[in-house]
Design a protein around this motif. Structure first.
Motif, PDB file in Angstrom:
ATOM      1  N   VAL A  16      -6.315   9.954  -1.380  1.00 42.79           N
ATOM      2  CA  VAL A  16      -5.621   8.666  -1.418  1.00 42.79           C
ATOM      3  C   VAL A  16      -4.345   8.733  -0.588  1.00 42.79           C
ATOM      4  O   VAL A  16      -4.015   7.808   0.144  1.00 42.79           O
ATOM      5  CB  VAL A  16      -5.319   8.266  -2.883  1.00 42.79           C
ATOM      6  CG1 VAL A  16      -4.437   7.047  -2.947  1.00 42.79           C
ATOM      7  CG2 VAL A  16      -6.603   8.059  -3.645  1.00 42.79           C
ATOM      8  N   GLY A 119       0.431   6.174  -1.802  1.00 41.76           N
ATOM      9  CA  GLY A 119      -0.934   5.841  -2.184  1.00 41.76           C
ATOM     10  C   GLY A 119      -1.053   5.648  -3.679  1.00 41.76           C
ATOM     11  O   GLY A 119      -0.235   6.139  -4.450  1.00 41.76           O
ATOM     12  N   SER A 120      -2.092   4.943  -4.076  1.00 46.60           N
ATOM     13  CA  SER A 120      -2.382   4.720  -5.487  1.00 46.60           C
ATOM     14  C   SER A 120      -3.704   5.384  -5.814  1.00 46.60           C
ATOM     15  O   SER A 120      -4.702   5.166  -5.128  1.00 46.60           O
ATOM     16  CB  SER A 120      -2.477   3.226  -5.778  1.00 46.60           C
ATOM     17  OG  SER A 120      -2.944   3.010  -7.086  1.00 46.60           O
ATOM     18  N   ARG A 121      -3.700   6.177  -6.867  1.00 49.01           N
ATOM     19  CA  ARG A 121      -4.939   6.847  -7.272  1.00 49.01           C
ATOM     20  C   ARG A 121      -5.914   5.902  -7.939  1.00 49.01           C
ATOM     21  O   ARG A 121      -7.051   6.258  -8.188  1.00 49.01           O
ATOM     22  CB  ARG A 121      -4.640   8.001  -8.236  1.00 49.01           C
ATOM     23  CG  ARG A 121      -3.906   9.145  -7.584  1.00 49.01           C
ATOM     24  CD  ARG A 121      -3.778  10.294  -8.527  1.00 49.01           C
ATOM     25  NE  ARG A 121      -2.923   9.938  -9.649  1.00 49.01           N
ATOM     26  CZ  ARG A 121      -2.787  10.688 -10.733  1.00 49.01           C
ATOM     27  NH1 ARG A 121      -3.438  11.808 -10.853  1.00 49.01           N
ATOM     28  NH2 ARG A 121      -1.990  10.304 -11.703  1.00 49.01           N
ATOM     29  N   GLY A 122      -5.468   4.704  -8.275  1.00 45.25           N
ATOM     30  CA  GLY A 122      -6.359   3.730  -8.903  1.00 45.25           C
ATOM     31  C   GLY A 122      -6.671   4.068 -10.341  1.00 45.25           C
ATOM     32  O   GLY A 122      -7.809   3.916 -10.785  1.00 45.25           O
ATOM     33  N   SER A 133       1.927   7.044 -13.839  1.00 46.30           N
ATOM     34  CA  SER A 133       1.591   6.648 -12.483  1.00 46.30           C
ATOM     35  C   SER A 133       2.842   6.747 -11.634  1.00 46.30           C
ATOM     36  O   SER A 133       3.828   6.057 -11.893  1.00 46.30           O
ATOM     37  CB  SER A 133       1.055   5.216 -12.481  1.00 46.30           C
ATOM     38  OG  SER A 133       1.001   4.715 -11.161  1.00 46.30           O
ATOM     39  N   SER A 135       3.144   5.874  -8.498  1.00 43.24           N
ATOM     40  CA  SER A 135       3.343   4.642  -7.727  1.00 43.24           C
ATOM     41  C   SER A 135       3.924   3.536  -8.607  1.00 43.24           C
ATOM     42  O   SER A 135       4.834   2.814  -8.186  1.00 43.24           O
ATOM     43  CB  SER A 135       2.042   4.187  -7.070  1.00 43.24           C
ATOM     44  OG  SER A 135       1.032   3.986  -8.023  1.00 43.24           O
ATOM     45  N   VAL A 148       2.428   0.024  -1.937  1.00 41.90           N
ATOM     46  CA  VAL A 148       1.420   0.893  -2.534  1.00 41.90           C
ATOM     47  C   VAL A 148       0.093   0.624  -1.844  1.00 41.90           C
ATOM     48  O   VAL A 148      -0.389  -0.499  -1.846  1.00 41.90           O
ATOM     49  CB  VAL A 148       1.293   0.657  -4.057  1.00 41.90           C
ATOM     50  CG1 VAL A 148       0.226   1.560  -4.660  1.00 41.90           C
ATOM     51  CG2 VAL A 148       2.629   0.885  -4.744  1.00 41.90           C
ATOM     52  N   LYS A 150      -3.825   1.165  -1.624  1.00 37.03           N
ATOM     53  CA  LYS A 150      -4.963   1.500  -2.471  1.00 37.03           C
ATOM     54  C   LYS A 150      -6.184   1.715  -1.591  1.00 37.03           C
ATOM     55  O   LYS A 150      -6.513   0.857  -0.765  1.00 37.03           O
ATOM     56  CB  LYS A 150      -5.199   0.370  -3.467  1.00 37.03           C
ATOM     57  CG  LYS A 150      -6.124   0.725  -4.583  1.00 37.03           C
ATOM     58  CD  LYS A 150      -6.094  -0.370  -5.641  1.00 37.03           C
ATOM     59  CE  LYS A 150      -6.933   0.043  -6.820  1.00 37.03           C
ATOM     60  NZ  LYS A 150      -6.846  -0.938  -7.891  1.00 37.03           N
ATOM     61  N   LYS A 151      -6.831   2.847  -1.762  1.00 37.23           N
ATOM     62  CA  LYS A 151      -8.027   3.161  -0.986  1.00 37.23           C
ATOM     63  C   LYS A 151      -9.197   2.324  -1.494  1.00 37.23           C
ATOM     64  O   LYS A 151      -9.432   2.255  -2.693  1.00 37.23           O
ATOM     65  CB  LYS A 151      -8.362   4.654  -1.113  1.00 37.23           C
ATOM     66  CG  LYS A 151      -9.480   5.107  -0.229  1.00 37.23           C
ATOM     67  CD  LYS A 151      -9.671   6.613  -0.336  1.00 37.23           C
ATOM     68  CE  LYS A 151     -10.804   7.052   0.578  1.00 37.23           C
ATOM     69  NZ  LYS A 151     -10.990   8.511   0.529  1.00 37.23           N
TER      70      LYS A 151
END
Length: 153
Positions: A16, A119-122, A133, A135, A148, A150-151
């Motif tokens: 990410v 990045g955001s790990r979701g 979190s 982020s 942020v 997001k992938k």
């Protein structure tokens, strides 16, 4: 408007984070007028789970783990810097020891960053509750705008 803006990208070894770097370079490249700050928060080594019940961790072990983490950090930042160079973006690397959410926000303030990208790990709501979190913390505590990335799934 002609003022140079400082952009800091917090990076770690995750996919990410790598995606956030690639995305930022493709999307923000025209706006990057000063060196991109590539920042890595190096966590403090924790030996409590290894040496629970055995006393303090030996000094040599602590030093060895810290040296190993430093090498990993240097390689990670050098790789990110090479990716930036391929895209024609000048980058500087920075690292701090400590809890990522705290040191990222502190570095953004310390270096007068105009935009923080990470990045955001979701994580799901439940995962964020138990794992936290970075982020989310930065969005609420950084003293600058936070982007942020997001992938896509």
């Amino acid at each position: 408007m002609g003022e140079k803006k400082k952009i800091m990208l917090a990076i770690d070894e995750s996919d990410v984070s790598h995606y956030a770097l690639e995305w930022a370079l493709s999307f923000l490249k025209p706006t990057i007028s000063s060196p991109l700050l590539l920042f890595h928060a190096q966590p403090l080594p924790s030996f409590s789970y290894v040496y629970a019940g055995y006393g303090a961790a030996p000094t040599e072990l602590i030093q060895s783990v810290q040296e190993h983490q430093t090498k990993i950090t240097e390689a990670l930042l050098e790789r990110a810097k090479e990716i930036c160079a391929r895209e024609g973006v000048v980058a500087e690397t920075l690292t701090e020891l400590g809890d990522p959410k705290d040191v990222i926000c502190a570095a953004a303030e310390k270096f007068g960053v105009d935009l923080l990208v990470l990045g955001s790990r979701g994580l799901s709501t439940l995962q964020r509750t138990f794992l936290g979190s970075v982020s989310n913390y930065c969005v609420h505590h950084a003293n600058c705008p936070v982007l942020v990335v997001k992938k896509p799934a």
